[in-house]
Design a protein around this motif. Structure first.
Motif, mmCIF file in Angstrom:
data_model
loop_
_atom_site.group_PDB
_atom_site.id
_atom_site.type_symbol
_atom_site.label_atom_id
_atom_site.label_comp_id
_atom_site.label_asym_id
_atom_site.label_seq_id
_atom_site.Cartn_x
_atom_site.Cartn_y
_atom_site.Cartn_z
ATOM 1 N N ALA A 73 -21.398 1.474 41.640
ATOM 2 C CA ALA A 73 -20.575 0.781 42.641
ATOM 3 C C ALA A 73 -19.169 0.530 42.108
ATOM 4 O O ALA A 73 -18.172 0.694 42.831
ATOM 5 N N GLU A 74 -19.075 0.138 40.841
ATOM 6 C CA GLU A 74 -17.746 -0.087 40.248
ATOM 7 C C GLU A 74 -16.959 1.218 40.182
ATOM 8 O O GLU A 74 -15.757 1.232 40.482
ATOM 9 N N ALA A 125 -15.839 2.055 43.731
ATOM 10 C CA ALA A 125 -14.729 1.195 44.148
ATOM 11 C C ALA A 125 -13.427 1.628 43.486
ATOM 12 O O ALA A 125 -12.372 1.676 44.131
ATOM 13 N N VAL A 183 -12.294 4.964 45.165
ATOM 14 C CA VAL A 183 -11.752 4.739 46.508
ATOM 15 C C VAL A 183 -10.398 4.061 46.420
ATOM 16 O O VAL A 183 -9.447 4.451 47.118
ATOM 17 N N SER A 184 -10.291 3.067 45.552
ATOM 18 C CA SER A 184 -9.021 2.359 45.399
ATOM 19 C C SER A 184 -7.922 3.300 44.930
ATOM 20 O O SER A 184 -6.810 3.290 45.464
ATOM 21 N N THR A 187 -3.850 -1.458 48.474
ATOM 22 C CA THR A 187 -5.185 -2.073 48.430
ATOM 23 C C THR A 187 -5.115 -3.551 48.055
ATOM 24 O O THR A 187 -5.935 -4.343 48.499
ATOM 25 N N VAL A 191 -6.850 -6.566 50.221
ATOM 26 C CA VAL A 191 -7.736 -7.599 49.671
ATOM 27 C C VAL A 191 -7.223 -8.971 50.055
ATOM 28 O O VAL A 191 -8.000 -9.854 50.451
#
Length: 120
Positions: free
Chosen positions: A56-57, A60, A63-64, A74, A78
């Motif tokens: 997941a990290e 992320a 994608v970022s 981004t 946030v």
């Protein structure tokens, strides 16, 4: 005849004791196997959790970086999401204070729905 009866009783008692000992040994063995299996499953679950967290990290971060590469801010996204979450939290708190029974009923309905889905 009395001697035969007492001998049979002693043999029966010895047989019962052996059976109890065997059952006790089997139960202890089974319990130990269950503990080992539990520890093994816990370890595997921790490894899976760590792997999923890393995945997941990584996702992320990927994608970022891709969003930043195409010009999407981004950090601003946030910040906006946090502001909206705060506004939503205030709205929910206000709604619960103004209509507590309605909020309780809605929470119960959501709980029933989730319970229904998880039972399937």
């Amino acid at each position: 005849m009395a001697a035969t009866s007492s001998t049979a009783k002693r043999q029966a008692a010895a047989s019962v004791k052996r059976a109890k000992d065997e059952v006790s040994d089997a139960a202890s063995d089974t319990a130990e196997r269950a503990r080992r299996a539990g520890r093994r499953v816990k370890g595997e679950a921790e490894e899976i959790e760590a792997s999923l967290t890393r995945g997941a990290e990584d996702l992320a971060a990927t994608v970022s970086s891709k969003l930043k590469a195409v010009g999407v801010d981004t950090d601003r996204m946030v910040e906006v999401a946090r502001e909206q979450a705060g506004d939503l939290e205030e709205l929910i708190i206000r709604e619960i204070r103004e209509r507590p029974l309605r909020a309780l009923g809605l929470a119960a309905a959501v709980g029933l729905f989730v319970g229904f889905l998880s039972a399937r």
